[in-house]
Design a protein around this motif. Structure first.
Motif, short mmCIF file in Angstrom:
data_model
loop_
_atom_site.label_atom_id
_atom_site.label_comp_id
_atom_site.label_asym_id
_atom_site.label_seq_id
_atom_site.Cartn_x
_atom_site.Cartn_y
_atom_site.Cartn_z
N ALA A 168 -7.70 53.09 -35.57
CA ALA A 168 -6.50 53.81 -35.18
C ALA A 168 -5.78 53.13 -34.02
CB ALA A 168 -6.86 55.25 -34.80
N TYR A 169 -6.54 52.62 -33.06
CA TYR A 169 -5.94 51.91 -31.93
C TYR A 169 -5.15 50.69 -32.42
CZ TYR A 169 -5.58 48.86 -27.86
OH TYR A 169 -5.09 48.02 -26.88
N GLY A 219 -2.00 51.44 -16.73
CA GLY A 219 -2.97 50.71 -17.54
C GLY A 219 -2.36 50.09 -18.79
N THR A 220 -2.95 48.98 -19.21
CA THR A 220 -2.53 48.34 -20.45
C THR A 220 -3.21 49.02 -21.64
OG1 THR A 220 -4.36 46.75 -20.45
CG2 THR A 220 -2.37 46.13 -19.23
N GLY A 221 -2.78 48.66 -22.83
CA GLY A 221 -3.42 49.19 -24.02
C GLY A 221 -4.90 48.85 -24.07
N HIS A 222 -5.22 47.62 -23.69
CA HIS A 222 -6.62 47.20 -23.72
C HIS A 222 -7.44 47.89 -22.62
CE1 HIS A 222 -5.63 44.70 -26.92
NE2 HIS A 222 -5.91 43.50 -26.44
N ASP A 223 -6.81 48.22 -21.50
CA ASP A 223 -7.50 49.01 -20.47
C ASP A 223 -7.91 50.36 -21.05
OD1 ASP A 223 -7.17 47.05 -18.54
OD2 ASP A 223 -5.31 47.92 -17.75
N GLY A 230 -15.80 53.50 -23.57
CA GLY A 230 -16.74 53.91 -22.53
C GLY A 230 -17.04 55.39 -22.58
N LEU A 231 -16.01 56.22 -22.82
CA LEU A 231 -16.23 57.66 -22.93
C LEU A 231 -17.21 57.98 -24.05
CD1 LEU A 231 -12.69 59.31 -22.53
CD2 LEU A 231 -14.59 59.35 -20.91
#
Length: 241
Positions: A168-169, A219-223, A230-231
């Motif tokens: 989805a990302y 934040g960037t998309g990759h951030d 991580g979540l």
């Protein structure tokens, strides 16, 4: 003796009886591998929306009926396509001490491959994989999670959730890029304009959005990609006992 010009002209126009026409080159046979390569070529040059059986057949210089000796339908091409991409994924030897970093590393590879071929992650959605390369990567991710002590059912469900998020990302990123190339899509805003709009909202209706506008767009998309993975990973617990 002077040659007869009529005889010379006849000789020029005559087809030598001993000369044979060169045989037509043999067509390269259609194979599953060539179908996958052609599908990837279509996506790379025209985008995933252009991927059809007819278009793949045209790239191979044949008709759609030739492909049906090797595939069942368009879903089969999707399976081949993802398998072709996943063949490039490097899997680490599962390390119980670094399993979170290893899972993130594998999914980062998948993300980057999807972004290299905009829209291709749609092929991975709602698909039950049968391609051996896709299964190889799924096996590798499962092995890493199990090495980290995650209970098997939890590991399987976590793998599905992580894969869904990554697909989805990548799809969202490809859609944003596509819309930014279209000058008619004026609603695709940059960060500064978005910040201005958030801070200009009525304070009585949107107090939190106004107050935290900078944090909301930071934040960037990759951030954000790393944050979301991580979540998910940080909430996995090793099996007790």
């Amino acid at each position: 003796m002077t040659a007869d010009p009529r005889r010379s002209r006849s000789a020029r126009h005559a087809q030598p009886s001993a000369q044979r026409a060169a045989p037509a080159p043999r067509k390269e046979p259609i194979t599953v591998g060539r179908i996958a390569d052609a599908a990837l070529e279509v996506v790379a040059t025209e985008g995933y929306d252009a991927l059809t059986i007819r278009r793949v057949a045209a790239v191979l210089g044949t008709g759609p009926s030739s492909l049906y000796a090797h595939i069942v339908n368009k879903d089969d091409i999707d399976d081949l396509l993802i398998g072709r991409l996943y063949a490039a994924i490097v899997l680490p030897e599962p390390d119980p001490a670094a399993w979170r970093e290893q899972v993130t590393g594998v999914y980062t590879q998948i993300r980057d491959l999807y972004l290299e071929y905009p829209g291709v992650s749609r092929a991975a959605l709602a698909m039950v994989p049968t391609n051996l390369e896709t299964l190889r990567v799924g096996e590798g991710i499962l092995a890493i999670l199990l090495a980290g002590g995650v209970e098997p059912r939890t590991a399987g469900w976590a793998r599905d959730a992580l894969s869904l998020y990554v697909s989805a990302y990548a799809l969202e990123q490809s859609l944003v890029r596509q819309r930014r190339r279209n000058q008619d899509q004026e609603w695709v805003l940059g960060d500064e304009e978005l910040l201005d709009r958030f801070t200009a909202l009525p304070a009585e209706r949107f107090p939190q959005t106004r107050r935290h506008a900078a944090e909301l767009i930071s934040g960037t998309g990759h951030d954000r990609f790393a944050f979301a993975l991580g979540l998910l990973l940080d909430n996995l617990r090793p099996a007790s006992g």
